[in-house]
Design a protein around this motif. Structure first.
Motif, PDB file in Angstrom:
ATOM      1  N   GLU A   1      -5.061   0.676 -13.939  1.00  0.00           N
ATOM      2  CA  GLU A   1      -4.184   0.598 -15.111  1.00  0.00           C
ATOM      3  C   GLU A   1      -2.870   1.282 -14.765  1.00  0.00           C
ATOM      4  O   GLU A   1      -2.848   2.317 -14.137  1.00  0.00           O
ATOM      5  CB  GLU A   1      -4.821   1.323 -16.319  1.00  0.00           C
ATOM      6  N   ASP A   2      -1.776   0.655 -15.186  1.00  0.00           N
ATOM      7  CA  ASP A   2      -0.462   1.271 -14.934  1.00  0.00           C
ATOM      8  C   ASP A   2      -0.238   2.433 -15.897  1.00  0.00           C
ATOM      9  O   ASP A   2      -0.677   2.393 -17.016  1.00  0.00           O
ATOM     10  CB  ASP A   2       0.646   0.231 -15.135  1.00  0.00           C
TER      11      ASP A   2
ATOM     12  N   THR B   1     -10.240  -2.860 -14.311  1.00  0.00           N
ATOM     13  CA  THR B   1     -10.086  -1.486 -13.848  1.00  0.00           C
ATOM     14  C   THR B   1     -10.567  -1.291 -12.425  1.00  0.00           C
ATOM     15  O   THR B   1      -9.924  -0.597 -11.617  1.00  0.00           O
ATOM     16  CB  THR B   1     -10.847  -0.529 -14.794  1.00  0.00           C
TER      17      THR B   1
ATOM     18  N   TYR C   1      -3.474  -4.950 -18.275  1.00  0.00           N
ATOM     19  CA  TYR C   1      -2.968  -3.590 -18.424  1.00  0.00           C
ATOM     20  C   TYR C   1      -2.019  -3.169 -17.312  1.00  0.00           C
ATOM     21  O   TYR C   1      -1.647  -2.005 -17.229  1.00  0.00           O
ATOM     22  CB  TYR C   1      -4.133  -2.599 -18.477  1.00  0.00           C
ATOM     23  N   VAL C   2      -1.656  -4.090 -16.439  1.00  0.00           N
ATOM     24  CA  VAL C   2      -0.852  -3.690 -15.281  1.00  0.00           C
ATOM     25  C   VAL C   2       0.471  -4.453 -15.229  1.00  0.00           C
ATOM     26  O   VAL C   2       0.663  -5.459 -15.909  1.00  0.00           O
ATOM     27  CB  VAL C   2      -1.619  -3.886 -13.952  1.00  0.00           C
TER      28      VAL C   2
END
Length: 224
Positions: free
Chosen positions: A223-224, A218, A36-37
């Motif tokens: 998360e970005d 996380t 997610y990043v």
């Protein structure tokens, strides 16, 4: 809080869980889940000392590979379609989601050297979860002996999202028992010494019950 600070907190929690279960932090491999990043955050994780990075999509892996190449040890941790094996096979050291013979056949065909795989187990029996039922795991692993590029490093599971710690520990314990059962079969192609289970919300319990690989996103990289 940056990744390095989060890692320090994580390491403290790992030590607490290890102390509670008579283990040492050296027993635990932390896979930083970077799905997610951004590439920049993944690089920050690597520079903080997180050498194992995990992605669950071939596109995400390809993007981060272009940025970081083979500096980290790459883990593919998501469901893997057979047709996408060719996109990741030359980039990863571990695949955490082997759950069918057609996938094993494709990995074996595409790999140029043995790949360390975790056989995915649906320990809770939830319809929404992927993986083999526990009672099918031993025979499935025995059948993988025909694939010279498959090495069964261990078992992997995704836990149900529940708050009942007793029930959760029960599932973790069943996984540990199953891993021990396979290891005791002493299969050349399947040493099965590892257990990939536990994420940001339950990794301390997982460690106390025998996890050797934890997949943390996380709590480490956000998360970005």
């Amino acid at each position: 809080m940056d990744v390095r600070e989060k890692l320090e907190l994580l390491n403290e929690k790992i030590k607490t869980a290890c102390d509670a279960s008579g283990r040492t932090p050296e027993d635990i491999t932390v896979v930083a889940v970077t799905k997610y990043v951004s590439n920049k955050r993944a690089q920050e994780a690597l520079e903080a000392g997180l050498n194992h990075l995990g992605e669950n999509r071939d596109e995400g892996l390809a993007s981060k590979w272009e940025h970081l190449k083979d500096k980290p040890v790459w883990h593919f941790i998501g469901s893997l379609q057979s047709r996408k094996v060719k996109n990741i096979i030359d980039k990863v050291t571990y695949i955490h989601s082997l759950d069918r013979k057609s996938l094993a056949k494709e990995i074996d065909k595409r790999a140029e050297k043995p790949v360390s795989c975790f056989v995915q187990v649906n320990i809770s029996g939830e319809e929404s979860k992927q993986g083999l039922p526990p009672q099918e795991v031993a025979s499935f692993i025995e059948g993988l002996s025909q694939y010279e590029n498959i090495k069964v490093a261990g078992l992997m599971t995704m836990m149900p999202n529940i708050d009942d710690e007793v029930e959760l520990r029960g599932y973790f314990r069943k996984m540990k028992n199953l891993q021990t059962e396979i290891a005791e079969m002493k299969l050349t192609h399947a040493p099965c010494q590892e257990l990939s289970m536990g994420m940001s919300n339950d990794f301390m319990i997982a460690i106390e019950e025998g996890a050797t690989f934890i997949r943390v996103g996380t709590a480490l990289v956000g998360e970005d």
